[in-house]
Design a protein around this motif. Sequence first.
Motif, PDB file in Angstrom:
ATOM      1  N   VAL A   1       0.831  -1.208   0.000  1.00 24.85           N
ATOM      2  CA  VAL A   1       0.000   0.000   0.000  1.00 24.85           C
ATOM      3  C   VAL A   1       0.865   1.257   0.000  1.00 24.85           C
ATOM      4  O   VAL A   1       0.564   2.240  -0.691  1.00 24.85           O
ATOM      5  N   LEU A   2       1.949   1.230   0.781  1.00 25.29           N
ATOM      6  CA  LEU A   2       2.847   2.386   0.839  1.00 25.29           C
ATOM      7  C   LEU A   2       3.349   2.790  -0.538  1.00 25.29           C
ATOM      8  O   LEU A   2       3.441   3.976  -0.862  1.00 25.29           O
ATOM      9  N   ASP A   3       3.696   1.779  -1.352  1.00 27.67           N
ATOM     10  CA  ASP A   3       4.340   2.086  -2.616  1.00 27.67           C
ATOM     11  C   ASP A   3       3.419   2.719  -3.642  1.00 27.67           C
ATOM     12  O   ASP A   3       3.880   3.171  -4.685  1.00 27.67           O
ATOM     13  N   ALA A   4       2.131   2.748  -3.360  1.00 25.94           N
ATOM     14  CA  ALA A   4       1.214   3.462  -4.246  1.00 25.94           C
ATOM     15  C   ALA A   4       1.315   4.974  -4.059  1.00 25.94           C
ATOM     16  O   ALA A   4       0.998   5.742  -4.973  1.00 25.94           O
ATOM     17  N   THR A   5       1.785   5.428  -2.868  1.00 23.46           N
ATOM     18  CA  THR A   5       1.812   6.870  -2.606  1.00 23.46           C
ATOM     19  C   THR A   5       3.173   7.403  -2.167  1.00 23.46           C
ATOM     20  O   THR A   5       3.424   8.595  -2.277  1.00 23.46           O
TER      21      THR A   5
END
Length: 505
Positions: A43-47
Motif C-alpha cells: 500500500v505504501l508504494d502506491a503513494t
Amino acid sequence: MSQDTLDPFRKPPPPPTAADDAPKASNRWWVLVVISLAQLMVVLDATIVTVALPDAEKALDMSEANRQWVVTAYALTFGALLLLGGRIADFWGRKRAFVAGMVGFAIASAIGGAAQNEAMLFGARALQGVFAALLAPAALALLAVTFTDAAERAKAFAVYGGISAGGSAIGLLLGGVLTEYASWRWCLLVNVPIAVAAIAVAMPLLRESRAEGNTRYDIPGAITVTLGLAALVYGFTRAAEESWTDGRTVAMLVAGVLLIAVFVLIQQRSAHALLPLRIVLDRNRGGSLLAMLLIGAAFIGSTLFMIYYMRLVLGYGAVKAGAGALGITVGVFITAGASAALLPKIGPRIPMVVGALLCAGGTFWLTFITVERQYLTHVLPGMVLIGLGLGLVFTAVASTALIGVQEHDAGAASALINAVQQVGGALGTALLNSIATTTISDYIADKQGSGGDPNKILLDAQLDGYTTAFAWAVVIMVVGAVIAAVLVNAGKDALPREGAAVHVG
C-alpha cells in the motif's frame, strides 16, 4: 524444521486441513505481523513516491510527459495482474507465492532505489507492481487460513483493513520524511529491510496451503489486458510530447482499444477466464465498478498535481507537502464509518452518487488555487471534501460489487474492486498528466517574446496546467456519479452480509 520450511519453492504437499494448516495460537499473531508488514509495503508504494517525485524528476532528468510513469508503471502492472496473481497463489501455493512476492518486490525496490536513469526507475516500478500482484492476494489468503476462529479472524482482518485504509496516508508522510532528511531513493530502498525482516519471520511460521481444482492460467488474457492498458498509457504520454493527432499517438491509442477488445473475446471463450464476464455484466456490479474506475482515475490522477502544486508553486518541503495532503485521509475516516452504517438503511446508490459529487466539488474547489500561500482556504477545504466523498464511494462500491456474486466468483469479484482502482489510477494519471503538460507548454509558447519575467511565466504556466487537470478530473467524477445514479439500483436488502467476502487490498 520441516523440509517445506527449508525449501518453500518445491512442489507443495496436498492441501492440509484447516486444523493442520493453522499455526499454534502463540504463533498466529506473529503471522499477522508478517502479513501486515507485507500489506503495508504494497500500500505504501502506491503513494510514497508521489511526494518524492519532484526530486526524482530533477535527479534523473525526466521529462514532464514521462514523469507519470513512476506512478502508472506500478499501478498498471499491479492492477492488470492482480487477478492472475491471486489464481497463481491459490494453485502454486500461498506460502510459496508470498515468499516469492516478497523477494521479488525487494529486488525491484533495490533496482529502483539505485536507478541511474528514468527507464531504469520506470522498469523497477513496473516490476514492483508484478510482484505486488502476487504478494497481495497470497498474504490475504494466508491470513484467512491462519485465523480459523471467528473472533480471532475478525480481529485479524480489522488490523489488516486498518493498514489498507491508513497505508496511503503513512506513505505520504514517510515519503516526505525520507525525501527531505535522506534521499528520494530511500522511498524505494526502505522496502528492502522490511522485506528481509518479514521473510525471516515468515519462513518458520507460515504453513503451505493451496486450492484444488482447475490449475490452468489465463496467460493470453493477462498478456492482452496488460499490453492494452500499457498502450493506452503510452498513447496518453506521447500526446503530451507530440500531439493528440500525432500518427504514433493515434496508433497506440487504437492498439490499446483493440487489445482490450481481444481480451474481452478471450474472456468470453476461455474455460478458465482471468475475469469471468458474468461478474461485470451484472448491472449493479458493473455500474459500481465503472464508477470506481472513473472516480479512481480522476482522484489518483489529481493527487499528483496536488503534490506538485504544494511543492513547486507554494514551495513546501517534502514533509510539509506530505502532511498537507492528509486532509483527504481525515475526510475518508469521517465518512467511511458513517457510510457503513447508512448502507443497510438506504442502500448503496445515494451514498455512491453523493460521494462522487462531493469528490467533484472538492476537486472543483482546487481549480481556484493561486500562487499565493493560501493553503487553509484554497487547498485544505477541497481535500477534505474529496476525502468525505471517497469514504462514501469506496464503502458503497465494496458492498455493491459483491451483490449476488456466487461463492466461486467471490474472490475474483473482491480482487476486481482493487484491480479497477489501480487501473483507473494508472489511466487517470497518464491522461491528466498529458492534459496538464500540454496546457503548460501552450501557455509558455503563448508568452514567449512577451518580455515578462521567465520565472513568473513558468509559475503561471504550472498553475494553469494544474487547474486545467483538476477541471477535467471534475468532469470525469461527474460522469462517474451519473453512471452510479443510472445503473446502480440495488436496494438495501440486496447488500451482502458483513464478511461475506474478503477483499484483496
